[in-house]
Design a protein around this motif. Structure first.
Motif, mmCIF file in Angstrom:
data_model
loop_
_atom_site.group_PDB
_atom_site.id
_atom_site.type_symbol
_atom_site.label_atom_id
_atom_site.label_comp_id
_atom_site.label_asym_id
_atom_site.label_seq_id
_atom_site.Cartn_x
_atom_site.Cartn_y
_atom_site.Cartn_z
ATOM 1 N N ALA A 8 0.840 -1.212 0.000
ATOM 2 C CA ALA A 8 0.000 0.000 0.000
ATOM 3 C C ALA A 8 0.869 1.254 0.000
ATOM 4 N N GLY A 9 1.966 1.225 0.770
ATOM 5 C CA GLY A 9 2.856 2.378 0.834
ATOM 6 C C GLY A 9 3.488 2.687 -0.517
ATOM 7 N N HIS A 10 3.938 1.647 -1.200
ATOM 8 C CA HIS A 10 4.580 1.861 -2.495
ATOM 9 C C HIS A 10 3.564 2.324 -3.555
ATOM 10 N N LEU A 11 2.379 1.754 -3.512
ATOM 11 C CA LEU A 11 1.342 2.176 -4.468
ATOM 12 C C LEU A 11 0.964 3.634 -4.221
ATOM 13 N N GLN A 12 0.843 3.982 -2.928
ATOM 14 C CA GLN A 12 0.487 5.330 -2.524
ATOM 15 C C GLN A 12 1.521 6.340 -3.042
ATOM 16 N N ARG A 15 1.068 6.905 -6.710
ATOM 17 C CA ARG A 15 -0.104 7.724 -7.038
ATOM 18 C C ARG A 15 0.089 9.182 -6.682
ATOM 19 N N ARG A 16 0.788 9.430 -5.552
ATOM 20 C CA ARG A 16 0.844 10.775 -4.986
ATOM 21 C C ARG A 16 1.251 11.826 -6.022
ATOM 22 N N GLY A 17 2.318 11.506 -6.751
ATOM 23 C CA GLY A 17 2.854 12.490 -7.682
ATOM 24 C C GLY A 17 1.927 12.816 -8.838
ATOM 25 N N THR A 18 0.940 11.956 -9.069
ATOM 26 C CA THR A 18 0.069 12.187 -10.220
ATOM 27 C C THR A 18 -1.147 13.046 -9.883
ATOM 28 N N PHE A 45 -8.844 8.472 -10.299
ATOM 29 C CA PHE A 45 -7.977 8.974 -9.230
ATOM 30 C C PHE A 45 -8.767 9.041 -7.943
ATOM 31 N N HIS A 46 -8.571 8.053 -7.087
ATOM 32 C CA HIS A 46 -9.368 7.996 -5.875
ATOM 33 C C HIS A 46 -8.639 8.748 -4.771
ATOM 34 N N VAL A 47 -8.920 10.039 -4.693
ATOM 35 C CA VAL A 47 -8.249 10.913 -3.743
ATOM 36 C C VAL A 47 -9.207 11.221 -2.604
ATOM 37 N N ASP A 48 -8.655 11.255 -1.419
ATOM 38 C CA ASP A 48 -9.422 11.601 -0.244
ATOM 39 C C ASP A 48 -9.546 13.130 -0.132
ATOM 40 N N ARG B 16 9.449 10.564 -7.879
ATOM 41 C CA ARG B 16 9.789 9.765 -6.700
ATOM 42 C C ARG B 16 9.137 8.388 -6.742
ATOM 43 N N GLY B 17 7.856 8.382 -7.044
ATOM 44 C CA GLY B 17 7.108 7.137 -6.994
ATOM 45 C C GLY B 17 7.541 6.118 -8.036
#
Lengths: 108, 108
Positions: A8-12, A15-18, A45-48, B16-17
């Motif tokens: 989950a950390g690596h997937l997160q 995604r973050r940069g996009t 893009f499932h963003v909180d 980074r990702g």
């Protein structure tokens, strides 16, 4: 950390940069926060909200988004749209993204 | 922050990702740190050693990479290679990457 937390950390991180790129691309049309959340969700893009709303304020502080209050409806809403600087950043991000995509394809 | 610092920050976040994905994809063949740096550079991933070497140690701790010392040459070198768990993560990262790429294309 369990394996699934590592995953989950690596997937997160991937995604973050996009999210910035996706938000800027969507805000060609002035949009309020919750509607943007829905548009991003529909695009995959499932963003909180707890991630997106502070991000919008940060991008506005950085001059990449402009905002305007719409008070015509019963509930005033802040509409964000991409600024000239934001357009320039989006162009650079998309170019970098294409270059990263080409690099990954070379490694696969 | 100047405009160029803002730009650099956003580009950095986008890159980074992808570094974990690029490293795992390259380590199908056992490789030592500096050689990996060069391979990534040749593929278009310009990663600093100060970023890559701690990342390799982190991925090893997470069980995603295995390592072995090669002491046959004059200077012993630690060779990293992707583990079974790392392969599984790489598959997931590449799938997520493709999905993000499709999502960005929909927004453009």
């Amino acid at each position: 950390m369990s394996d699934s937390a590592v995953l989950a950390g690596h997937l997160q991180e991937l995604r973050r940069g996009t999210v910035v790129m996706a938000a800027l691309a969507t805000l060609h049309r002035p949009t309020y926060g919750y509607a943007l959340l829905e548009s991003l969700d529909a695009a995959g893009f499932h963003v909180d909200g707890n991630t997106l709303y502070p991000l919008l304020r940060r991008l506005e502080r950085q001059g990449l988004l402009a905002s305007e209050w719409n008070t015509e409806e019963s509930r005033p809403r802040k509409f964000y749209s991409v600024s000239t600087d934001g357009e320039a950043l989006l162009t650079d991000l998309l170019a970098e993204w294409e270059s990263l995509h080409a690099s990954i394809e070379r490694l696969r």
